[in-house]
Write an enzyme that holds these catalytic residues in place. Structure first.
Site, mmCIF file in Angstrom:
data_model
loop_
_atom_site.group_PDB
_atom_site.id
_atom_site.type_symbol
_atom_site.label_atom_id
_atom_site.label_comp_id
_atom_site.label_asym_id
_atom_site.label_seq_id
_atom_site.Cartn_x
_atom_site.Cartn_y
_atom_site.Cartn_z
ATOM 1 N NE ARG A 55 38.894 34.753 45.228
ATOM 2 C CZ ARG A 55 39.313 34.802 43.963
ATOM 3 N NH1 ARG A 55 40.394 35.460 43.655
ATOM 4 N NH2 ARG A 55 38.643 34.155 43.037
ATOM 5 N NE ARG A 93 46.523 33.365 44.419
ATOM 6 C CZ ARG A 93 46.222 33.381 43.123
ATOM 7 N NH1 ARG A 93 47.017 32.806 42.261
ATOM 8 N NH2 ARG A 93 45.133 33.979 42.691
ATOM 9 N NE ARG A 151 47.455 28.192 45.609
ATOM 10 C CZ ARG A 151 48.138 27.911 44.512
ATOM 11 N NH1 ARG A 151 49.410 27.621 44.580
ATOM 12 N NH2 ARG A 151 47.527 27.928 43.337
ATOM 13 C CG ASP A 208 36.307 28.779 42.869
ATOM 14 O OD1 ASP A 208 37.119 29.666 43.147
ATOM 15 O OD2 ASP A 208 35.715 28.715 41.774
ATOM 16 C CE1 TYR A 232 35.754 31.854 35.223
ATOM 17 C CE2 TYR A 232 33.690 32.600 36.181
ATOM 18 C CZ TYR A 232 35.053 32.765 35.976
ATOM 19 O OH TYR A 232 35.694 33.843 36.516
HETATM 20 O O1 CP3 Z 1 36.303 35.362 49.536
HETATM 21 C C1 CP3 Z 1 36.874 34.402 50.088
HETATM 22 O O2 CP3 Z 1 37.865 34.547 50.856
HETATM 23 C C2 CP3 Z 1 36.273 33.017 49.932
HETATM 24 C C3 CP3 Z 1 36.755 32.174 48.911
HETATM 25 C C4 CP3 Z 1 36.442 32.374 47.448
HETATM 26 C C5 CP3 Z 1 37.322 31.925 46.447
HETATM 27 N N1 CP3 Z 1 36.717 32.065 45.237
HETATM 28 C C6 CP3 Z 1 38.644 31.359 46.721
HETATM 29 C C7 CP3 Z 1 39.612 31.287 45.628
HETATM 30 C C8 CP3 Z 1 35.315 32.866 46.800
HETATM 31 C C9 CP3 Z 1 34.078 33.517 47.396
HETATM 32 C C10 CP3 Z 1 35.490 32.648 45.396
HETATM 33 C C11 CP3 Z 1 34.487 32.970 44.378
HETATM 34 C C12 CP3 Z 1 34.860 32.995 42.956
HETATM 35 N N2 CP3 Z 1 35.639 32.105 42.264
HETATM 36 C C13 CP3 Z 1 34.364 33.928 42.026
HETATM 37 C C14 CP3 Z 1 33.384 35.025 42.337
HETATM 38 C C15 CP3 Z 1 34.019 36.133 43.060
HETATM 39 C C16 CP3 Z 1 34.922 36.978 42.233
HETATM 40 O O3 CP3 Z 1 36.111 37.026 42.567
HETATM 41 O O4 CP3 Z 1 34.408 37.596 41.318
HETATM 42 C C17 CP3 Z 1 34.897 33.620 40.765
HETATM 43 C C18 CP3 Z 1 34.665 34.367 39.481
HETATM 44 C C19 CP3 Z 1 35.695 32.450 40.934
HETATM 45 C C20 CP3 Z 1 36.436 31.685 39.874
HETATM 46 C C21 CP3 Z 1 37.861 31.642 40.207
HETATM 47 N N3 CP3 Z 1 38.417 30.792 41.148
HETATM 48 C C22 CP3 Z 1 38.888 32.513 39.776
HETATM 49 C C23 CP3 Z 1 38.712 33.603 38.747
HETATM 50 C C24 CP3 Z 1 40.063 32.158 40.463
HETATM 51 C C25 CP3 Z 1 41.375 32.866 40.433
HETATM 52 C C26 CP3 Z 1 42.418 32.184 39.678
HETATM 53 C C27 CP3 Z 1 43.765 32.832 39.971
HETATM 54 O O5 CP3 Z 1 44.761 32.164 39.667
HETATM 55 O O6 CP3 Z 1 43.816 33.943 40.498
HETATM 56 C C28 CP3 Z 1 39.739 31.084 41.306
HETATM 57 C C29 CP3 Z 1 40.657 30.405 42.252
HETATM 58 C C30 CP3 Z 1 40.542 30.861 43.654
HETATM 59 N N4 CP3 Z 1 39.370 30.858 44.345
HETATM 60 C C31 CP3 Z 1 41.593 31.330 44.509
HETATM 61 C C32 CP3 Z 1 41.011 31.572 45.756
HETATM 62 C C33 CP3 Z 1 41.686 32.021 47.021
HETATM 63 C C34 CP3 Z 1 43.060 31.436 44.141
HETATM 64 C C35 CP3 Z 1 43.590 30.090 44.500
HETATM 65 C C36 CP3 Z 1 45.037 29.912 44.572
HETATM 66 O O7 CP3 Z 1 45.675 29.891 43.501
HETATM 67 O O8 CP3 Z 1 45.528 29.731 45.699
#
Ligand code: CP3
Length: 371
Positions: A37, A41, A50, A87, A169
């Site tokens: 990550r 944000r 964003r 994602d 999921y």
């Molecule tokens: O690591 C990185 O910088 C690359 C991008 C990346 C994202 N998601 C961007 C993202 C990666 C590798 C993921 C993987 C991901 N997504 C996982 C596995 C890794 C982990 O964290 O365990 C999982 C479980 C997800 C599912 C998912 N997508 C979740 C739980 C969320 C968060 C929701 C939240 O509101 O916090 C997302 C959205 C997401 N994916 C965001 C980002 C930067 C937040 C997006 C935003 O609101 O701007």
């Protein structure tokens, strides 16, 4: 005087290949570091893109914007890898489940799969049509990275969710606190769950192979929820599918081989089994010391990790001390050598973390490991 065509200079100048060398367990001048990550944000420049794009999904589905936010952390910190901005839930979305995000609640699916009939209808999405936006993002990022000065020209990591984590999921319909639906499915209709995991595995292999073909130079599978399973269930519903990916994903040979990293939260009980499953690297969380992980995996794989992300709430001095402990812990378990270690967190950065603290972490990894 003859001028060297731009393309030639690009090809001949060395790039930063610390990550790939570490994953091959070769000597490096400093321990490579990247952070799960790392784009997100906690960076004001991410929040600005964003806000303009309107949503996370709009960014992820727009290759130029995905490229921009992928590169943002690299402009701030001397990181040794870029990770595709996307994602893990792109696969189930392309399978037709209808991914959407509710502010403050995380990802959700309009059409979760809850029984054998719904599972039987699932198929592997086409990578260059239904998931073309992901491959276009990979190609765009690679083009941009290839144009950067040599030390910033880092490898691009592609990724996917694990079959089990995707299934969580898909069955729960979003995040879950107790995994009630998928664990009930595991007990009441294990055949249906295996059918779901099998199609997810086929899709993950095709997805990672397509990202590699589009230019990804390392690949990571996120088994984020493997650790919620009992050992018996982990060995039935997650490990065999991770093993299939590690064995079946085509990724070249020797120095040209594209390394595969299996990251798992709570995978410490299974390190020996995971180290023998055919992957090149294992990502571990902070519930195991790197010393123990290195001893138990005995040089069979590279290790990635494993600082508790919450350490970033400490002061920069406290963070630097924790970084040194993690680096020394790995070396203590690896005969005094830092070879085969990729520094990372044990899970992702959070939106409320301070970029200045991230800078302290990255700098200390490089400064301390160079000595
Ligand atoms: O690591 C990185 O910088 C690359 C991008 C990346 C994202 N998601 C961007 C993202 C990666 C590798 C993921 C993987 C991901 N997504 C996982 C596995 C890794 C982990 O964290 O365990 C999982 C479980 C997800 C599912 C998912 N997508 C979740 C739980 C969320 C968060 C929701 C939240 O509101 O916090 C997302 C959205 C997401 N994916 C965001 C980002 C930067 C937040 C997006 C935003 O609101 O701007």
């Amino acid at each position: 005087m003859t001028t060297i065509p731009r393309e030639c200079t690009r090809v001949s100048t060395p790039h930063n290949d610390r990550l790939l060398r570490a994953l091959r367990r070769e000597p490096v001048d400093r321990t490579p570091v990247w952070l799960m990550r790392q784009a997100g944000r906690y960076l004001p420049e991410y929040r600005a893109v964003r806000a303009k794009a309107g949503s996370f999904l709009a960014m992820a589905k727009h290759p130029e914007l995905a490229c921009e936010v992928t590169l943002q952390p690299l402009r701030r910190f001397p990181l040794d890898a870029a990770i595709l901005f996307s994602d893990i839930l792109t696969i189930p979305d392309a399978m037709g489940l209808g991914l959407y995000f509710v502010e403050g609640e995380g990802p959700k699916f309009e059409r979760p799969v809850r029984d054998a009939a719904a599972i039987a209808k699932l198929g592997v999405p086409d990578m260059e049509t239904e998931l073309r936006y992901v491959m276009d993002a990979v190609r765009t990022i690679r083009r941009e990275l290839d144009g950067l000065p040599s030390q910033s020209r880092v490898p691009l990591i592609g990724f996917s969710g694990s079959p089990w984590t995707l299934a969580c999921y898909m069955v729960e319909g979003g995040g879950s606190s107790n995994y009630a639906r998928i664990k009930a499915l595991a007990l009441n209709d294990p055949k249906a769950l295996h059918a779901l995991l099998a199609v997810n595995t086929d899709a993950v292999i095709a997805y990672l192979a397509a990202q590699r073909a589009a230019g990804a130079q390392a690949l990571q599978v996120f088994d984020t929820w493997g650790g919620v399973l009992s050992p018996a269930m982990y060995r039935e519903f997650s490990l065999p599918y991770l093993t299939r990916i590690a064995r079946e994903l085509p990724r070249g040979e020797g120095a040209q081989r594209t390394p595969l990293i299996l990251f798992g939260k709570g995978n410490a009980p299974y390190l020996e089994e995971l180290a023998g499953c055919g992957c090149e690297g294992l990502g571990v969380d902070w519930t195991v010391t790197l010393e123990e992980a290195a001893r138990r995996t005995a040089g069979k794989v590279a290790l990635q990790g494993n600082l508790d992300p919450a350490m970033l709430y400490g002061s920069p001095d406290a963070i630097r001390a924790q970084v040194r402990l993690a680096l020394d812990s790995y070396a203590a378990g690896h005969g005094g050598s830092r070879e085969g270690h990729v520094f990372n967190l044990g899970h992702g950065l959070s939106p409320d973390m301070d970029p200045a603290h991230v800078a302290a972490l990255v700098d200390e990894v490089h400064a301390y490991s160079a000595r």
